[in-house]
Design a protein around this motif. Structure first.
Motif, PDB file in Angstrom:
ATOM      1  N   GLN A   1       0.681  -0.967   0.355  1.00 54.67           N
ATOM      2  CA  GLN A   1      -0.332  -0.056  -0.232  1.00 54.67           C
ATOM      3  C   GLN A   1       0.966   1.098  -0.064  1.00 54.67           C
ATOM      4  O   GLN A   1       0.854   2.133  -0.777  1.00 54.67           O
ATOM      5  CB  GLN A   1      -1.384   0.011   1.308  1.00 54.67           C
TER       6      GLN A   1
ATOM      7  N   GLU B   1      -0.402  -2.493  -5.238  1.00 53.32           N
ATOM      8  CA  GLU B   1      -1.722  -3.893  -5.166  1.00 53.32           C
ATOM      9  C   GLU B   1      -1.065  -4.460  -4.670  1.00 53.32           C
ATOM     10  O   GLU B   1      -0.422  -5.513  -5.492  1.00 53.32           O
ATOM     11  CB  GLU B   1      -3.506  -4.293  -6.012  1.00 53.32           C
ATOM     12  N   ASN B   2      -1.755  -5.989  -3.775  1.00 54.05           N
ATOM     13  CA  ASN B   2      -0.758  -7.274  -3.528  1.00 54.05           C
ATOM     14  C   ASN B   2      -1.058  -7.910  -4.428  1.00 54.05           C
ATOM     15  O   ASN B   2      -2.715  -8.450  -3.994  1.00 54.05           O
ATOM     16  CB  ASN B   2      -1.655  -7.604  -2.053  1.00 54.05           C
TER      17      ASN B   2
END
Length: 184
Positions: free
Chosen positions: A54, A59-60
């Motif tokens: 973040q 984005e993961n």
């Protein structure tokens, strides 16, 4: 009949003070002078807790899973190929914990993706943000926790034996993290 007054024997009191207070005073002195280095068992370099996907504007790519990250450079030469090999072998060496860890190759716009096809190793890939590209300039590998926080990094090194030794260190650290983790 008064008995003669004997002088009080302070040896016992002095011994008690010496046994109980002296170790505390010595410990305080050693700690205040930074003469003691705590026993750290991790072999990688810890990353500050505020660094996460973040905070790096990304984005993961694989939420709820531990991750091993490597940024694929523009030209994947010998060092890069050794890093990819170590990344793959480290994942294999995790044994029963393989399903909890995902090796992920971070791609930049000009990455040498042909090497991934040449090596025939099914790495998961993700497009890296500019912040991650700026952070991973020295071919380091990074461990990421299931919540997306970057935990530990292993600097880029040259040499097959050095890479293998670093891979073993990374596996040892990752096993400890997996053992202590309640997530992922």
């Amino acid at each position: 009949m008064n008995s003669p007054v004997k002088p009080k024997n302070n040896k016992a009191l002095f011994a008690l003070v010496l046994v109980f207070i002296l170790p505390v005073a010595i410990a305080k002195l050693v700690l205040s002078m930074d003469l003691y280095n705590g026993a750290a068992t991790n072999k990688g370099q810890l990353i500050p807790p505020e660094v996460s996907y973040q905070s790096l504007s990304m984005e993961n790519p694989h939420p709820q899973s531990w991750q091993l990250l490597y940024l694929l450079p523009k030209d994947c030469l010998e060092q890069c190929q050794q890093r990819l090999y170590v990344l793959h072998q480290s994942h294999v060496a995790l044994g029963k914990h393989q399903d909890r860890v995902s090796p992920i190759i971070m791609l930049q716009p000009d990455s040498d993706t042909a090497i991934l096809e040449k090596l025939k190793v099914p790495f998961e890939t993700a497009n890296a943000s500019q912040a991650i590209i700026a952070m991973m300039t020295e071919q380091q590998m990074i461990i990421v926790d299931p919540l997306g926080s970057l935990v530990m990094e292993y600097p880029g090194i040259i040499g097959e034996q050095e890479n293998m030794a670093q891979g073993k260190s990374m596996i040892a650290d990752l096993r400890k993290l997996l053992k202590l983790s309640r997530v992922g």
